[in-house]
Enzyme design. Structure first.
Site, PDB file in Angstrom:
ATOM      1  N   LYS A  11      12.269  33.484 -14.353  1.00 50.13           N
ATOM      2  CA  LYS A  11      12.545  34.319 -15.528  1.00 50.13           C
ATOM      3  C   LYS A  11      11.357  35.231 -15.845  1.00 50.13           C
ATOM      4  CE  LYS A  11      15.602  30.791 -17.428  1.00 50.13           C
ATOM      5  NZ  LYS A  11      16.007  30.017 -18.617  1.00 50.13           N
ATOM      6  N   TYR A  51      25.696  33.835 -17.798  1.00 45.00           N
ATOM      7  CA  TYR A  51      25.583  32.941 -18.952  1.00 45.00           C
ATOM      8  C   TYR A  51      26.902  32.798 -19.708  1.00 45.00           C
ATOM      9  CZ  TYR A  51      20.526  32.745 -18.302  1.00 45.00           C
ATOM     10  OH  TYR A  51      19.267  32.513 -17.801  1.00 45.00           O
ATOM     11  N   ASN A 114      11.415  29.137 -20.704  1.00 44.09           N
ATOM     12  CA  ASN A 114      11.280  27.925 -19.884  1.00 44.09           C
ATOM     13  C   ASN A 114      11.153  28.247 -18.391  1.00 44.09           C
ATOM     14  OD1 ASN A 114      13.916  28.583 -19.408  1.00 44.09           O
ATOM     15  ND2 ASN A 114      14.782  26.663 -20.153  1.00 44.09           N
ATOM     16  N   HIS A 117      15.334  29.196 -13.950  1.00 46.62           N
ATOM     17  CA  HIS A 117      16.713  28.703 -14.047  1.00 46.62           C
ATOM     18  C   HIS A 117      17.079  28.045 -12.731  1.00 46.62           C
ATOM     19  CE1 HIS A 117      21.092  28.731 -14.803  1.00 46.62           C
ATOM     20  NE2 HIS A 117      21.149  28.957 -13.503  1.00 46.62           N
ATOM     21  N   GLU A 128      26.948  31.610  -9.270  1.00 46.51           N
ATOM     22  CA  GLU A 128      25.707  32.336  -9.564  1.00 46.51           C
ATOM     23  C   GLU A 128      25.186  33.087  -8.332  1.00 46.51           C
ATOM     24  OE1 GLU A 128      24.330  29.157 -13.032  1.00 46.51           O
ATOM     25  OE2 GLU A 128      23.283  29.174 -11.128  1.00 46.51           O
TER      26      GLU A 128
HETATM   27  P1  CMP Z   1      18.703  27.600 -18.890  1.00 43.87           P
HETATM   28  O1  CMP Z   1      19.055  26.166 -19.085  1.00 43.87           O
HETATM   29  O2  CMP Z   1      18.209  28.084 -17.601  1.00 43.87           O
HETATM   30  O3  CMP Z   1      19.986  28.482 -19.276  1.00 43.87           O
HETATM   31  C1  CMP Z   1      20.303  28.756 -20.613  1.00 43.87           C
HETATM   32  C2  CMP Z   1      19.084  29.270 -21.283  1.00 43.87           C
HETATM   33  O4  CMP Z   1      19.195  29.609 -22.638  1.00 43.87           O
HETATM   34  C3  CMP Z   1      18.018  28.177 -21.299  1.00 43.87           C
HETATM   35  O5  CMP Z   1      17.592  27.979 -19.971  1.00 43.87           O
HETATM   36  C4  CMP Z   1      16.995  28.761 -22.225  1.00 43.87           C
HETATM   37  O6  CMP Z   1      16.150  29.699 -21.570  1.00 43.87           O
HETATM   38  C5  CMP Z   1      17.885  29.535 -23.191  1.00 43.87           C
HETATM   39  N1  CMP Z   1      17.979  28.855 -24.482  1.00 43.87           N
HETATM   40  C6  CMP Z   1      18.370  27.603 -24.728  1.00 43.87           C
HETATM   41  N2  CMP Z   1      18.345  27.352 -26.050  1.00 43.87           N
HETATM   42  C7  CMP Z   1      17.910  28.493 -26.641  1.00 43.87           C
HETATM   43  C8  CMP Z   1      17.663  28.877 -28.002  1.00 43.87           C
HETATM   44  N3  CMP Z   1      17.878  28.021 -29.001  1.00 43.87           N
HETATM   45  N4  CMP Z   1      17.223  30.125 -28.231  1.00 43.87           N
HETATM   46  C9  CMP Z   1      17.034  30.981 -27.216  1.00 43.87           C
HETATM   47  N5  CMP Z   1      17.266  30.678 -25.915  1.00 43.87           N
HETATM   48  C10 CMP Z   1      17.690  29.449 -25.629  1.00 43.87           C
END
Ligand code: CMP
Length: 160
Positions: A11, A51, A114, A117, A128
């Site tokens: 990311k 998403y 984070n 992905h 994907e």
């Molecule tokens: P990932 O699990 O890769 O895919 C969905 C993503 O949404 C997750 O990683 C986070 O990067 C993002 N995400 C999850 N919760 C939140 C939140 N409360 N606010 C913003 N982004 C979020």
């Protein structure tokens, strides 16, 4: 046991943190095989598809705008049980709770930022991969290290 491919995105925060090489290195060291790699700026349409499961969440718009804000690095990794193996290396969503030793556990503190992905399951991986890669951008090649990564009975599975 299942030979599979899985999609990984580094990311924008992973790119800015200079973690591309570290992340690739972890997957290589594990014994996974890289079969697709590109740097792209994902469109809003691609991100909406990617998403789709989060489309009703409050953070959907913010997530898409963050992910589309700059280029990201997309990869496809292959190996026996690649989907769960990569998920384990990546760690749980919230960086500050992720297991030490995982990518998020070692480098992250955030929920949104984070770093990376990884596909959640085989169906997601197939979907994907298609969003970002065409068939001719994915490669089949003999892995020179496979005979020391897998035992013979596993290699037979790998070739099925
Ligand atoms: P990932 O699990 O890769 O895919 C969905 C993503 O949404 C997750 O990683 C986070 O990067 C993002 N995400 C999850 N919760 C939140 C939140 N409360 N606010 C913003 N982004 C979020």
């Amino acid at each position: 046991m299942n030979t599979s491919r899985t999609a990984v995105l580094v990311k924008p925060d992973g790119l800015q943190r200079g973690l591309i090489g570290e992340i690739i290195s972890r997957f290589e060291r594990k014994g996974l095989k890289l079969v697709g790699l590109k740097m792209v700026n994902l469109t809003d349409e691609q991100l909406s598809d990617w998403y789709a499961e989060h489309k009703d969440k409050s953070f959907f718009g913010e997530l898409k705008s963050f992910m589309g804000s700059m280029p990201i690095v997309c990869m496809v990794w292959e190996g026996i049980d690649a989907v769960p193996v990569v998920r384990k290396l990546v760690g749980t969503t919230l960086g500050r709770e992720a297991e030490a030793g995982s990518i998020r556990g070692d480098f992250g503190m955030s929920q949104q930022f984070n770093l990376i992905h990884a596909s959640a399951n085989g169906d997601d991986a197939a979907r994907e991969i298609k969003i970002v890669f065409s068939d001719d951008e994915l490669f089949n090649y003999a892995g020179a290290r496979e005979c020391v990564i897998y035992a013979d009975f596993e290699l037979a599975k790998l070739k099925e």
